[in-house]
Design an enzyme around this catalytic site. Structure first.
Site, PDB file in Angstrom:
ATOM      1  CG  ASP A   4      -1.543  -1.185   1.633  1.00 22.31           C
ATOM      2  OD1 ASP A   4      -1.474  -2.161   0.873  1.00 22.31           O
ATOM      3  OD2 ASP A   4      -2.172  -1.214   2.717  1.00 22.31           O
ATOM      4  CD  GLU A  26      -6.953  -5.211   4.120  1.00 21.64           C
ATOM      5  OE1 GLU A  26      -6.360  -5.943   4.913  1.00 21.64           O
ATOM      6  OE2 GLU A  26      -6.691  -5.200   2.901  1.00 21.64           O
TER       7      GLU A  26
HETATM    8  C1  FRU Z   1      -3.859  -3.606   2.745  1.00 24.02           C
HETATM    9  C2  FRU Z   1      -3.225  -4.060   4.052  1.00 24.02           C
HETATM   10  C3  FRU Z   1      -3.568  -3.100   5.171  1.00 24.02           C
HETATM   11  C4  FRU Z   1      -2.442  -3.317   6.130  1.00 24.02           C
HETATM   12  C5  FRU Z   1      -1.273  -3.563   5.207  1.00 24.02           C
HETATM   13  C6  FRU Z   1      -0.252  -4.525   5.736  1.00 24.02           C
HETATM   14  O1  FRU Z   1      -3.233  -4.117   1.627  1.00 24.02           O
HETATM   15  O2  FRU Z   1      -3.655  -5.354   4.381  1.00 24.02           O
HETATM   16  O3  FRU Z   1      -4.838  -3.302   5.734  1.00 24.02           O
HETATM   17  O4  FRU Z   1      -2.235  -2.216   6.954  1.00 24.02           O
HETATM   18  O5  FRU Z   1      -1.822  -4.070   3.998  1.00 24.02           O
HETATM   19  O6  FRU Z   1       0.875  -4.546   4.915  1.00 24.02           O
END
Ligand code: FRU
Length: 514
Positions: free
Chosen positions: A52, A234
């Site tokens: 992300d 998320e």
């Molecule tokens: C989204 C996610 C978020 C988390 C991160 C962990 O892709 O699952 O919810 O904070 O990636 O790398």
């Protein structure tokens, strides 16, 4: 399967990832960024794993892009915040890792703000603090079967993001036993003169308010009965956006979801409604999608954008196959930055995301003169350089396909289908597809009813391992990774419409940003 369970032996590695000093693996400039499939006009880390985008904020001439980063491998592992900066959101400079795991946990996704009034008190000599707000993921807690292993922490920088200090009072939001409790997005809410933090708590979003970024009060919740729930929520984002052609604004809530996207795996839905400083409300029960492709996830928008624009960047991958894509030195890249517009169509509102103008500055020489395909005609042109190109199409045809292909018979087909009223991307034979089952097992489709007007204006951005398609200003967007074994070098346009032409207005080369 949820990647959070992939920790296994990685748990031990965390212990070795304590705060190191800042000259690190990412800081070295890449030689040429010329490896097979290396994106030429998209952001990708010099080496190793990225997911992300995080902490997207503008301050003092600098756009910051932080990102979920594992510096020791090309698969997901103990998360850090990688860091890059840009003056134009197009060209990027890599910076040292900004945030390392610590005794509270790994550093999961989050956001950053410019604390102009020093509400946090972190500045002592008149500096302007940048404050990052992120999720701590505590591995030991998770392994022990606890449910409170995700909490929210903050860190600050007094030198515009060069160096970061974690707040000694972390975590600033504890956890009462919600297993998926993460991804805080903070912005300043003028009306209530408070910071507002939106995070996700499993199947809904929560809104917190704070005067100082340290003390947070839960104000409201949204979402249990709204939108898609095929997976965990998320990476939320909450922002006002002016309705195009009107004076008023609406609030937009972005929620990524994995799995449960329209074409499988990870995707980002949005809701249009109101926010009163406490909670979000909407009559919109059904999800709308930022992108119908399978490779635009966890995207959020910039804070403090100097022109007041809403600029979005997403992670150009999907948890279904993110760890298996056929790149060697690094894994995955970001979408091009997209400017959001809010359009009213009939009595309904839609978000349109279109590449920022700066992307046009990369457009260079003609790869082909434009050409016109008559009703019920099919035409093919040989065109070198499609692997780094922008194609502009204008048509009133309601039934056509545009196919990129190479001499090996690999093909990527984009189809507008009058009968089903759908647009689709078929990458089943686009190149390497069998590294993971979900990648190439079906055609990806999108509805077209949000597209207004008699004609379609289509922009196709193709990079070494991706294609981004924007129809009518991005009212419909589809983003897909592709891994052809050799560059596509011909384009076939099949026009099935009995009345209207298809105009390939131009096909031009895109310059590299690296
Ligand atoms: C989204 C996610 C978020 C988390 C991160 C962990 O892709 O699952 O919810 O904070 O990636 O790398």
């Amino acid at each position: 399967m949820n990647k959070l369970y992939f920790f296994g032996a990685l748990a031990l590695l965390v212990l070795g990832c304590k705060e190191k000093q800042t000259e690190v693996e990412t800081a070295q400039e890449p030689e040429h960024y010329s490896e097979p499939y290396r994106p030429q006009f998209h952001f990708s880390p010099a080496a190793n794993w990225m997911n992300d985008p995080n902490g997207m904020v503008y301050h003092d001439g600098v756009y910051h892009l932080f990102y979920q980063y594992y510096p020791d491998d090309t698969v997901w592992g103990p998360m850090h915040w990688g860091h890059a900066v840009s003056k134009d959101l197009v060209h990027w400079e890599h910076k040292p890792i900004a945030l390392y795991p610590d005794e509270h946990g790994l550093i999961f996704s989050g956001s950053a703000v410019v604390d102009k009034q020093n509400t946090s008190g972190f500045a002592t000599n008149g500096e302007t603090p940048l404050v990052a707000i992120f999720t701590y993921h505590n591995m030991e807690g998770e392994k022990a079967g606890r449910t409170d292993f995700q909490t929210q922490g903050i860190a600050y920088s007094l030198d515009n993001g060069e160096t970061w200090t974690k707040y000694e009072g972390n975590p600033v939001i504890g956890n009462d036993g919600i297993k998926d409790f993460r991804d805080p997005k903070v912005t300043y809410h003028e009306e209530s003169k408070k910071w507002i933090l939106t995070l996700v708590a499993g199947d809904h979003a929560q809104f917190y308010a704070s005067p100082n970024l340290k003390d947070w009060t839960l104000m409201g919740e949204f979402g249990k009965e709204y939108g898609a729930h095929g997976g965990v929520w998320e990476c939320p984002d909450l922002f006002p956006l002016q309705v195009e052609g009107e004076t008023g604004s609406k609030w937009v809530l972005l929620i990524s979801i994995n799995p449960g996207a329209p074409n499988g795996g990870s995707g980002t839905q949005y809701f249009i409604g109101e926010f009163d400083g406490k909670t979000f409300t909407t009559d919109q029960k059904e999800p709308k999608w930022v992108d119908y492709g399978t490779d635009n996830y966890a995207g959020v928008t910039y804070n403090n954008e100097p022109n007041g624009d809403r600029i979005f960047i997403g992670w150009m991958s999907n948890w279904d196959y993110a760890r298996h894509t056929p790149t060697e030195k690094w894994r995955s890249s970001m979408t091009v930055p997209r400017k959001f517009a809010l359009k009213k169509i009939g009595s309904d509102y839609f978000l349109a995301g279109f590449p920022i103008d700066g992307i046009d500055d990369l457009v260079s020489s003609d790869l082909s003169n434009g050409w016109e395909i008559d009703p019920n005609e099919t035409a093919t042109q040989t065109i070198e350089g499609l692997d780094q190109s922008v194609t502009q199409v204008k048509t009133a045809s309601k039934d056509f396909s545009i196919t990129f292909q190479n001499a090996m018979g690999e093909a990527l087909a984009l189809t507008m289908d009058a009968e089903s009223n759908q647009f689709s991307v078929d990458r089943r034979k686009s190149g390497k597809v069998d590294f993971q089952e979900e990648f190439g097992n079906k055609i990806h489709v999108a509805p077209t009813d949000m597209l207004q007007g008699e004609t379609y204006d289509i922009k196709i951005l193709m990079d070494q391992s991706s294609v981004e398609i924007f129809i009518n200003g991005g009212l419909l967007a589809m983003t897909e990774q592709i891994f052809p074994n050799e560059p596509y070098n011909s384009l076939t346009v099949q026009n099935n419409d009995p009345k209207a032409n298809v105009m390939i207005e131009s096909i031009k080369k895109m310059e590299s940003i690296w």
